[in-house]
Design a protein around this motif. Structure first.
Motif, PDB file in Angstrom:
ATOM      1  N   ALA A 154      43.320  33.053  30.526  1.00  0.00           N
ATOM      2  CA  ALA A 154      43.234  31.689  31.050  1.00  0.00           C
ATOM      3  C   ALA A 154      42.942  31.686  32.548  1.00  0.00           C
ATOM      4  O   ALA A 154      42.200  30.826  33.046  1.00  0.00           O
ATOM      5  CB  ALA A 154      44.528  30.933  30.755  1.00  0.00           C
ATOM      6  N   THR A 155      43.508  32.632  33.281  1.00  0.00           N
ATOM      7  CA  THR A 155      43.238  32.730  34.719  1.00  0.00           C
ATOM      8  C   THR A 155      41.769  33.053  34.968  1.00  0.00           C
ATOM      9  O   THR A 155      41.131  32.477  35.860  1.00  0.00           O
ATOM     10  CB  THR A 155      44.136  33.803  35.364  1.00  0.00           C
ATOM     11  OG1 THR A 155      45.503  33.397  35.252  1.00  0.00           O
ATOM     12  CG2 THR A 155      43.797  33.998  36.831  1.00  0.00           C
ATOM     13  N   ARG A 156      41.218  33.970  34.186  1.00  0.00           N
ATOM     14  CA  ARG A 156      39.790  34.282  34.319  1.00  0.00           C
ATOM     15  C   ARG A 156      38.942  33.026  34.090  1.00  0.00           C
ATOM     16  O   ARG A 156      37.994  32.754  34.834  1.00  0.00           O
ATOM     17  CB  ARG A 156      39.385  35.369  33.326  1.00  0.00           C
ATOM     18  CG  ARG A 156      37.906  35.767  33.448  1.00  0.00           C
ATOM     19  CD  ARG A 156      37.453  36.539  32.216  1.00  0.00           C
ATOM     20  NE  ARG A 156      38.105  37.818  32.131  1.00  0.00           N
ATOM     21  CZ  ARG A 156      37.666  38.919  32.753  1.00  0.00           C
ATOM     22  NH1 ARG A 156      36.578  38.859  33.496  1.00  0.00           N
ATOM     23  NH2 ARG A 156      38.303  40.055  32.621  1.00  0.00           N
ATOM     24  N   ASN A 157      39.296  32.230  33.079  1.00  0.00           N
ATOM     25  CA  ASN A 157      38.540  31.007  32.796  1.00  0.00           C
ATOM     26  C   ASN A 157      38.596  30.032  33.971  1.00  0.00           C
ATOM     27  O   ASN A 157      37.595  29.392  34.315  1.00  0.00           O
ATOM     28  CB  ASN A 157      39.082  30.332  31.535  1.00  0.00           C
ATOM     29  CG  ASN A 157      38.746  31.100  30.272  1.00  0.00           C
ATOM     30  OD1 ASN A 157      37.804  31.893  30.255  1.00  0.00           O
ATOM     31  ND2 ASN A 157      39.507  30.883  29.214  1.00  0.00           N
ATOM     32  N   ILE A 158      39.779  29.914  34.588  1.00  0.00           N
ATOM     33  CA  ILE A 158      39.929  29.013  35.736  1.00  0.00           C
ATOM     34  C   ILE A 158      39.042  29.467  36.894  1.00  0.00           C
ATOM     35  O   ILE A 158      38.333  28.658  37.515  1.00  0.00           O
ATOM     36  CB  ILE A 158      41.403  28.949  36.180  1.00  0.00           C
ATOM     37  CG1 ILE A 158      42.240  28.198  35.139  1.00  0.00           C
ATOM     38  CG2 ILE A 158      41.533  28.280  37.552  1.00  0.00           C
ATOM     39  CD1 ILE A 158      43.734  28.294  35.367  1.00  0.00           C
ATOM     40  N   ILE A 159      39.070  30.752  37.196  1.00  0.00           N
ATOM     41  CA  ILE A 159      38.262  31.282  38.301  1.00  0.00           C
ATOM     42  C   ILE A 159      36.778  31.062  38.027  1.00  0.00           C
ATOM     43  O   ILE A 159      36.027  30.589  38.896  1.00  0.00           O
ATOM     44  CB  ILE A 159      38.540  32.785  38.503  1.00  0.00           C
ATOM     45  CG1 ILE A 159      40.004  33.034  38.885  1.00  0.00           C
ATOM     46  CG2 ILE A 159      37.598  33.369  39.558  1.00  0.00           C
ATOM     47  CD1 ILE A 159      40.446  32.408  40.167  1.00  0.00           C
ATOM     48  N   GLU A 160      36.344  31.370  36.818  1.00  0.00           N
ATOM     49  CA  GLU A 160      34.913  31.300  36.511  1.00  0.00           C
ATOM     50  C   GLU A 160      34.400  29.869  36.453  1.00  0.00           C
ATOM     51  O   GLU A 160      33.262  29.610  36.851  1.00  0.00           O
ATOM     52  CB  GLU A 160      34.635  32.043  35.205  1.00  0.00           C
ATOM     53  CG  GLU A 160      34.823  33.553  35.354  1.00  0.00           C
ATOM     54  CD  GLU A 160      34.558  34.325  34.071  1.00  0.00           C
ATOM     55  OE1 GLU A 160      34.394  33.675  33.009  1.00  0.00           O
ATOM     56  OE2 GLU A 160      34.523  35.572  34.133  1.00  0.00           O
TER      57      GLU A 160
END
Length: 313
Positions: A154-160
């Motif tokens: 989920a953190t990766r999705n937020i950053i991207e």
């Protein structure tokens, strides 16, 4: 001494990597242990530290499996000194040391600039889960693994979705970057919005994964400047200082600590909650700004992220 893994390459050369509280293994560049083996999945396995010097090996749903001493790993499995982990054609030896530290970021040096690197201007965000070591010592390994796997994705999705790139996950911490062609005031609400969304994500973990402490949260450090980009990673003092700013968030008023060059991109008095702090490795004190997530939420209402999707009514 720190427990570590030793990765043996096809030419029999080897590389040693210290174990963190969470040590992801896979082909993706965000893993602490990055493998080029074609039989390795992007996010293949993880080694979790669970207190009392216990390290568990976990298959993250890989296509080709993880083998421990020639036996396929089905459930989280306790590692012993000199155990052999096989992923594809890659052999990894686990070296265990008693009273191993639980992944102090200070043991990692991002200051070395390698040859064949390119100098780029970036903004760096470091977001770190607070009190993770204590949490890892009390939670069942299955709960911890599911919660952190969810948090990583989920953190990766937020950053991207905020146009950033995850450089790597380091234990319970994410290191993300945004490249800048020129200073842009729009970058401030964009990156602060990403930090706030990671905070909100982290606060939902107890509801999704019962057993996670309700007071779980993150601290953030944001720094800006020139770095050397080499072999899909970033190096330099700007990165080191971003980690120091996150560390400072534990003692300053606030959850997010920003360097002056970043918050000065916006002409906003609300952002200038300024402090001069001493930073390890710096001879002069740094001017920074520190905000709580409540203060940040109010600021984002007044200065919204211009790229945030509008919710459908």
């Amino acid at each position: 001494m720190t427990s570590f893994v030793e990765i043996f390459n096809s030419d029999q050369s080897s590389q040693k990597v210290p174990c963190l509280p969470i040590t992801p293994i896979g082909r993706d560049s965000t893993n602490v242990v990055q493998l080029s083996d074609p039989l390795c999945s992007r996010n293949h396995a993880v080694i979790n530290y669970v207190g009392k010097d216990n390290y568990y090996l976990i298959d993250m749903g890989s296509r080709n499996g993880v083998y421990l001493n020639n036996q396929r790993v089905i459930n989280p499995t306790l590692l012993s000194d000199q155990d052999t982990v096989t992923i594809g054609t890659t052999k990894i030896i686990f070296h265990k040391h008693k009273n191993a530290p639980t992944g102090d970021i200070d043991s990692y040096d991002y200051g070395e600039v390698k040859l064949n690197s390119e100098i780029r201007s970036v903004i760096i965000l470091v977001a770190d889960i607070r009190n993770f070591t204590q949490m890892s010592e009390t939670l069942p390994i299955e709960t911890l693994t599911k919660a952190m796997t969810y948090w990583f994705k989920a953190t990766r999705n937020i950053i991207e979705r905020n146009f950033g790139v995850v450089d790597k996950f380091i234990g319970d911490c994410v290191l993300a970057k945004w490249e800048l062609k020129r200073p842009d005031p729009a970058a401030v609400p964009l990156i602060l919005d990403a930090a706030y969304d990671i905070h909100q994500l982290t606060k939902t973990l107890p509801k999704i994964h019962p057993g996670i402490p309700k007071d779980i949260d993150i601290g953030c450090g944001i720094n800006m400047g020139s770095v050397a980009m080499s072999e899909n990673t970033i190096l330099g003092d700007v990165v080191n200082t971003a980690f120091r700013l996150e560390e400072a968030s534990k003692t300053l008023h606030g959850n997010v600590v920003m360097c002056q060059s970043f918050y000065s991109l916006r002409d906003s008095e609300a952002l200038k909650r300024e402090y001069k702090i001493a930073v390890k490795g710096k001879t002069r004190r740094l001017m920074v700004s520190s905000m709580s997530f409540d203060e940040l939420a109010n600021w984002l209402k007044e200065t919204p992220n211009p790229f945030r999707p509008v919710a459908k009514s």
